[in-house]
Design a protein around this motif. Structure first.
Motif, PDB file in Angstrom:
ATOM      1  N   GLU A 128      82.296  19.391  95.685  1.00  0.00           N
ATOM      2  CA  GLU A 128      83.123  19.713  96.790  1.00  0.00           C
ATOM      3  C   GLU A 128      82.111  19.383  98.096  1.00  0.00           C
ATOM      4  O   GLU A 128      81.033  19.857  97.763  1.00  0.00           O
ATOM      5  CB  GLU A 128      83.717  21.212  96.931  1.00  0.00           C
ATOM      6  CG  GLU A 128      84.509  21.412  98.051  1.00  0.00           C
ATOM      7  CD  GLU A 128      85.193  22.774  97.786  1.00  0.00           C
ATOM      8  OE1 GLU A 128      85.929  23.087  98.753  1.00  0.00           O
ATOM      9  OE2 GLU A 128      84.871  23.667  96.922  1.00  0.00           O
ATOM     10  N   THR A 129      82.717  18.779  98.946  1.00  0.00           N
ATOM     11  CA  THR A 129      81.982  18.817 100.366  1.00  0.00           C
ATOM     12  C   THR A 129      82.942  19.412 101.406  1.00  0.00           C
ATOM     13  O   THR A 129      83.872  19.991 100.915  1.00  0.00           O
ATOM     14  CB  THR A 129      81.735  17.046 100.678  1.00  0.00           C
ATOM     15  OG1 THR A 129      83.058  16.755 101.132  1.00  0.00           O
ATOM     16  CG2 THR A 129      81.276  16.532  99.573  1.00  0.00           C
ATOM     17  N   SER A 130      82.346  19.498 102.714  1.00  0.00           N
ATOM     18  CA  SER A 130      83.248  20.057 103.593  1.00  0.00           C
ATOM     19  C   SER A 130      84.609  19.341 103.780  1.00  0.00           C
ATOM     20  O   SER A 130      85.537  19.748 104.668  1.00  0.00           O
ATOM     21  CB  SER A 130      82.709  20.095 104.915  1.00  0.00           C
ATOM     22  OG  SER A 130      82.207  18.822 105.281  1.00  0.00           O
ATOM     23  N   GLN A 131      84.557  18.040 103.478  1.00  0.00           N
ATOM     24  CA  GLN A 131      85.723  17.102 103.729  1.00  0.00           C
ATOM     25  C   GLN A 131      86.722  16.784 102.599  1.00  0.00           C
ATOM     26  O   GLN A 131      87.931  16.441 102.698  1.00  0.00           O
ATOM     27  CB  GLN A 131      85.358  15.891 104.585  1.00  0.00           C
ATOM     28  CG  GLN A 131      84.802  16.104 105.761  1.00  0.00           C
ATOM     29  CD  GLN A 131      84.036  14.778 106.625  1.00  0.00           C
ATOM     30  OE1 GLN A 131      84.162  13.866 105.385  1.00  0.00           O
ATOM     31  NE2 GLN A 131      83.899  14.709 107.590  1.00  0.00           N
ATOM     32  N   HIS A 189      87.298  17.226  97.924  1.00  0.00           N
ATOM     33  CA  HIS A 189      86.909  17.381  96.375  1.00  0.00           C
ATOM     34  C   HIS A 189      86.661  16.067  95.800  1.00  0.00           C
ATOM     35  O   HIS A 189      87.623  15.107  96.148  1.00  0.00           O
ATOM     36  CB  HIS A 189      88.073  18.186  95.894  1.00  0.00           C
ATOM     37  CG  HIS A 189      88.323  19.650  96.243  1.00  0.00           C
ATOM     38  ND1 HIS A 189      87.483  20.733  95.950  1.00  0.00           N
ATOM     39  CD2 HIS A 189      89.096  19.922  97.145  1.00  0.00           C
ATOM     40  CE1 HIS A 189      88.080  21.655  96.772  1.00  0.00           C
ATOM     41  NE2 HIS A 189      88.951  21.311  97.364  1.00  0.00           N
TER      42      HIS A 189
END
Length: 122
Positions: free
Chosen positions: A40-43, A45
């Motif tokens: 998962e990133t801030s922007q 999955h």
């Protein structure tokens, strides 16, 4: 007294196992040779998929593609777009249709030859 503690421990273990199974991050009908990794990133999955089912036939590697893999991914945020990225498809990118229900995103990966990634954009 020891027997009672063991029974309590086992009952707690069963509850813990049931809870862990009900909160799985990835639920799929994929063949056991398909392995998944979820990041998962801030922007988004990012669901990475690798097909490990292959064999050697007359010294040439044979890969057995998988088709119509149903995948449910537990997400923490609503998803706006699902994109399949793979060196195995023409143009490398394909938009996927998906549904969202109960904290999961449901989708179908049409084909997995070697490697693919599903990007679930928040």
């Amino acid at each position: 007294m020891t027997k009672l503690s063991i029974v309590i421990c086992c009952a707690n273990c069963e509850d813990t196992i049931e809870q862990a199974l009900s909160e799985r991050k990835i639920v799929t009908d994929a063949h056991v040779s398909v392995k998944f990794n979820l990041a998962e990133t801030s922007q988004a999955h990012l669901l990475h998929m690798v097909n490990y089912e292959c064999g050697l036939r007359l010294l040439r590697q044979q890969v057995y593609p998988k088709h119509d893999i149903s995948v449910k991914v537990r997400v923490s945020d609503p998803i706006g777009k699902a994109t399949l990225v793979s060196p195995d498809i023409d143009g490398y990118v394909q938009t996927l249709t998906f549904g969202q229900d109960g904290g999961y995103v449901d989708l179908v990966v049409p084909e997995l030859v070697h490697y693919s990634m599903v990007m679930l954009e928040k």
